[in-house]
Design a protein around this motif. Structure first.
Motif, PDB file in Angstrom:
ATOM      1  N   ILE A  70       0.827  -1.048   0.026  1.00 31.17           N
ATOM      2  CA  ILE A  70      -0.083  -0.047  -0.028  1.00 31.17           C
ATOM      3  C   ILE A  70       0.805   1.203  -0.071  1.00 31.17           C
ATOM      4  O   ILE A  70       2.124   1.260   0.284  1.00 31.17           O
ATOM      5  CB  ILE A  70      -0.798   0.075   1.269  1.00 31.17           C
ATOM      6  CG1 ILE A  70      -0.271   0.132   2.541  1.00 31.17           C
ATOM      7  CG2 ILE A  70      -1.938  -1.205   1.279  1.00 31.17           C
ATOM      8  CD1 ILE A  70      -0.870   0.575   3.752  1.00 31.17           C
ATOM      9  N   SER A  71       0.194   2.510  -0.246  1.00 29.77           N
ATOM     10  CA  SER A  71       0.932   3.762  -0.098  1.00 29.77           C
ATOM     11  C   SER A  71       1.143   4.172   1.345  1.00 29.77           C
ATOM     12  O   SER A  71       0.521   3.667   2.314  1.00 29.77           O
ATOM     13  CB  SER A  71      -0.073   4.868  -0.894  1.00 29.77           C
ATOM     14  OG  SER A  71       0.590   6.077  -0.667  1.00 29.77           O
ATOM     15  N   ASP A  86       3.763  13.378   2.472  1.00 31.31           N
ATOM     16  CA  ASP A  86       3.498  12.238   3.315  1.00 31.31           C
ATOM     17  C   ASP A  86       1.987  12.036   3.888  1.00 31.31           C
ATOM     18  O   ASP A  86       1.642  11.052   3.755  1.00 31.31           O
ATOM     19  CB  ASP A  86       4.512  12.194   4.353  1.00 31.31           C
ATOM     20  CG  ASP A  86       6.056  11.537   4.141  1.00 31.31           C
ATOM     21  OD1 ASP A  86       5.753  11.095   2.687  1.00 31.31           O
ATOM     22  OD2 ASP A  86       7.077  11.767   4.355  1.00 31.31           O
ATOM     23  N   PRO A  87       1.525  13.013   4.528  1.00 34.37           N
ATOM     24  CA  PRO A  87       0.123  13.046   5.155  1.00 34.37           C
ATOM     25  C   PRO A  87      -0.909  12.610   4.061  1.00 34.37           C
ATOM     26  O   PRO A  87      -1.736  11.720   4.209  1.00 34.37           O
ATOM     27  CB  PRO A  87      -0.149  14.573   5.484  1.00 34.37           C
ATOM     28  CG  PRO A  87       1.012  15.080   6.031  1.00 34.37           C
ATOM     29  CD  PRO A  87       2.176  14.530   4.947  1.00 34.37           C
ATOM     30  N   PHE A  88      -0.617  13.164   2.736  1.00 36.03           N
ATOM     31  CA  PHE A  88      -1.491  12.439   1.773  1.00 36.03           C
ATOM     32  C   PHE A  88      -1.343  10.941   1.546  1.00 36.03           C
ATOM     33  O   PHE A  88      -2.396  10.224   1.205  1.00 36.03           O
ATOM     34  CB  PHE A  88      -1.543  13.223   0.425  1.00 36.03           C
ATOM     35  CG  PHE A  88      -1.876  14.803   0.531  1.00 36.03           C
ATOM     36  CD1 PHE A  88      -3.014  15.288   0.644  1.00 36.03           C
ATOM     37  CD2 PHE A  88      -0.687  15.779   0.803  1.00 36.03           C
ATOM     38  CE1 PHE A  88      -3.242  16.644   0.857  1.00 36.03           C
ATOM     39  CE2 PHE A  88      -0.784  17.133   0.959  1.00 36.03           C
ATOM     40  CZ  PHE A  88      -2.226  17.376   0.924  1.00 36.03           C
ATOM     41  N   ARG A  89      -0.055  10.611   1.456  1.00 38.24           N
ATOM     42  CA  ARG A  89       0.253   9.179   1.049  1.00 38.24           C
ATOM     43  C   ARG A  89      -0.326   8.112   2.430  1.00 38.24           C
ATOM     44  O   ARG A  89      -0.863   7.291   2.127  1.00 38.24           O
ATOM     45  CB  ARG A  89       1.769   8.993   1.175  1.00 38.24           C
ATOM     46  CG  ARG A  89       2.337   9.750  -0.003  1.00 38.24           C
ATOM     47  CD  ARG A  89       3.895   9.452   0.122  1.00 38.24           C
ATOM     48  NE  ARG A  89       4.714  10.040  -1.279  1.00 38.24           N
ATOM     49  CZ  ARG A  89       5.632  10.739  -0.944  1.00 38.24           C
ATOM     50  NH1 ARG A  89       6.120  11.131   0.124  1.00 38.24           N
ATOM     51  NH2 ARG A  89       6.174  11.409  -2.121  1.00 38.24           N
ATOM     52  N   LYS A 112       3.660  -4.745  14.380  1.00 39.02           N
ATOM     53  CA  LYS A 112       5.026  -4.609  14.833  1.00 39.02           C
ATOM     54  C   LYS A 112       5.291  -3.102  14.784  1.00 39.02           C
ATOM     55  O   LYS A 112       6.459  -2.877  15.344  1.00 39.02           O
ATOM     56  CB  LYS A 112       5.905  -5.532  14.128  1.00 39.02           C
ATOM     57  CG  LYS A 112       7.193  -5.661  14.895  1.00 39.02           C
ATOM     58  CD  LYS A 112       7.240  -5.841  16.079  1.00 39.02           C
ATOM     59  CE  LYS A 112       8.383  -5.453  16.877  1.00 39.02           C
ATOM     60  NZ  LYS A 112       8.508  -4.160  17.481  1.00 39.02           N
ATOM     61  N   GLY A 113       4.707  -2.186  14.199  1.00 34.60           N
ATOM     62  CA  GLY A 113       5.099  -0.828  14.237  1.00 34.60           C
ATOM     63  C   GLY A 113       5.927  -0.552  12.963  1.00 34.60           C
ATOM     64  O   GLY A 113       5.791  -1.276  11.950  1.00 34.60           O
ATOM     65  N   GLY A 114       6.254   0.550  12.852  1.00 31.83           N
ATOM     66  CA  GLY A 114       6.870   1.323  11.604  1.00 31.83           C
ATOM     67  C   GLY A 114       5.788   2.186  11.116  1.00 31.83           C
ATOM     68  O   GLY A 114       4.861   1.720  11.098  1.00 31.83           O
ATOM     69  N   PHE A 115       6.238   3.007   9.961  1.00 31.68           N
ATOM     70  CA  PHE A 115       5.233   3.834   9.588  1.00 31.68           C
ATOM     71  C   PHE A 115       4.415   3.451   8.610  1.00 31.68           C
ATOM     72  O   PHE A 115       3.273   3.712   8.517  1.00 31.68           O
ATOM     73  CB  PHE A 115       6.420   5.109   8.855  1.00 31.68           C
ATOM     74  CG  PHE A 115       7.065   4.406   7.643  1.00 31.68           C
ATOM     75  CD1 PHE A 115       6.647   4.157   6.550  1.00 31.68           C
ATOM     76  CD2 PHE A 115       8.424   4.370   7.995  1.00 31.68           C
ATOM     77  CE1 PHE A 115       7.422   3.491   5.482  1.00 31.68           C
ATOM     78  CE2 PHE A 115       9.252   3.949   7.126  1.00 31.68           C
ATOM     79  CZ  PHE A 115       8.718   3.454   6.051  1.00 31.68           C
ATOM     80  N   VAL A 116       4.706   2.061   8.140  1.00 32.86           N
ATOM     81  CA  VAL A 116       3.698   1.505   7.423  1.00 32.86           C
ATOM     82  C   VAL A 116       2.537   1.012   8.260  1.00 32.86           C
ATOM     83  O   VAL A 116       1.513   0.765   7.672  1.00 32.86           O
ATOM     84  CB  VAL A 116       4.334   0.629   6.543  1.00 32.86           C
ATOM     85  CG1 VAL A 116       4.756  -0.853   7.155  1.00 32.86           C
ATOM     86  CG2 VAL A 116       3.273   0.058   5.435  1.00 32.86           C
ATOM     87  N   SER A 117       2.605   0.761   9.194  1.00 32.85           N
ATOM     88  CA  SER A 117       1.756   0.082  10.209  1.00 32.85           C
ATOM     89  C   SER A 117       0.595   1.046  10.547  1.00 32.85           C
ATOM     90  O   SER A 117      -0.755   0.583  10.817  1.00 32.85           O
ATOM     91  CB  SER A 117       2.061  -0.534  11.522  1.00 32.85           C
ATOM     92  OG  SER A 117       2.485   0.554  12.347  1.00 32.85           O
TER      93      SER A 117
END
Length: 374
Positions: A70-71, A86-89, A112-117
């Motif tokens: 995903i984006s 980034d907020p739009f993504r 598990k975390g990280g920005f993608v989560s």
């Protein structure tokens, strides 16, 4: 007696778990430690991550896992023009995750975390899918702080982390250790590296993305280091140095996958950053550590806290990045080697917790609660 038509037995739908987490290997390794056990128990396993992140690379090595990209934005702590986009993504990622989860219909999401989560957790919450978050570090990361309100449970590695989590969501499970790392062969590691038996082995890990500062320090001192040690240097993607090829007793790799257990088995000392997942694995394997945590300028300071906790327990030497000179580095490494037996004795006294079983039980509990809601 009238003939009775027996209804065919009702097929039981397999449990379905969705994983997320990425941006670095530390945000994936707990997931990859849990996935094989769940597959063995007959669960359907899916994973949502970024389209081209390290999580896709690591998860693609597992069989039986469906991966969806995903984006996603990046939660930066510094000024960058990409912060505007980034907020739009992230918003786009939330919509993508919501649609995916609505179609996949998982019983539970494990993050598990990280920005993608973040968009995945929100997408699961919008679909009324129970969310379990795992936090490895002593204090929660930014992504997990954002995602926390949407979670049913937040699993923690350090008991002290509970005081940073609101409500009664915190569940102390302890460190997650990948089972395959316990089964390494020192002889196979020595043979794979073409090392000489009997000479100490020093393993350097700068994290999945590598550490330019640590890499430079090792290579400046490689001649002196190889007089005392044989070196396995995991330097990160794109960080190989052609000028170091062929140095006797020095092996460099961007990343080690299948041979990591054997490489660790033959290792006497470790130089590493202080990510929680890695240092707890070194502790479980009784590998004395020289920890060089990321500085506060490059992080939120979580690695500094992790390293200090381990130093107080007597498991490591710590060298702050601001102190990192060749002289101090070599001196601290020599002190670690001199104290290695005492450090290993303390490591052996550390109680080994079955955190994987605790997490599996919690996942099953939340999956059952989802059935009750539906």
């Amino acid at each position: 007696m009238p003939n009775q038509t027996l209804s065919p037995p009702r097929e039981t739908k397999p449990r379905h778990i969705l994983f997320t987490g990425g941006g670095s290997a530390g945000h994936v390794t707990v997931n990859t430690a849990l996935i094989p056990t769940l597959l063995e128990r007959g669960w359907k396993v899916s994973y949502i991550g970024s389209k081209n992140g390290i999580e896709k690379q690591l998860v693609s090595r597992l069989t039986g896992v469906d991966y969806y990209g995903i984006s996603t934005g990046k939660l930066r702590r510094y000024i960058d023009l990409e912060n505007v986009k980034d907020p739009f993504r992230v918003v786009k990622g939330v919509f993508q995750a919501y649609r995916l989860i609505r179609g996949l219909k998982p019983d539970v999401l494990f993050s598990k975390g990280g920005f993608v989560s973040v968009p995945v957790v929100i997408g699961a919450w919008l679909n009324r899918v129970p969310v379990i978050i795992h936090e490895s570090d002593l204090t929660p990361g930014l992504a997990n702080r954002i995602a926390g309100p949407f979670a049913k449970r937040i699993c923690i590695t350090f008991a002290e982390t509970a005081k940073h989590i609101k409500g009664d969501k915190a569940v102390h499970v302890g460190p997650i250790i990948r089972n395959e790392l316990r089964n390494g062969s020192a002889w196979k590691g020595i043979k794979w590296c073409k090392f000489t038996p009997g000479k100490p082995v020093l393993l350097i890990m700068g994290g999945s993305l590598g550490s330019q500062r640590i890499n430079e320090t090792i290579r400046r001192n490689v001649a002196e280091l190889t007089r005392a040690y044989q070196i396995i240097h995991i330097c990160g993607k794109g960080e190989l140095d052609a000028s170091c090829e062929g140095i006797p007793g020095y092996r460099q790799y961007e990343y080690i996958h299948d041979e990591l257990a054997d490489a660790l088995a033959c290792t006497d000392l470790v130089i590493s950053r202080a990510g929680s997942n890695s240092i707890f694995e070194f502790l479980a394997l009784c590998k004395p550590m020289l920890l060089i945590p990321l500085s506060k300028e490059a992080s939120r300071g979580d690695q500094i806290l992790n390293a200090e906790s381990f130093r107080q327990s007597g498991y490591c030497e710590v060298l702050q990045e601001e102190e990192l000179t060749d002289e101090v580095f070599l001196s601290r490494l020599a002190r670690l080697y001199g104290n290695r037996d005492a450090i290993k004795d303390r490591m052996r006294q550390h109680g080994q917790e079955d955190a994987v079983s605790r997490l599996i039980a919690l996942i099953m509990e939340q999956g059952e609660s989802a059935d009750a809601v539906l």
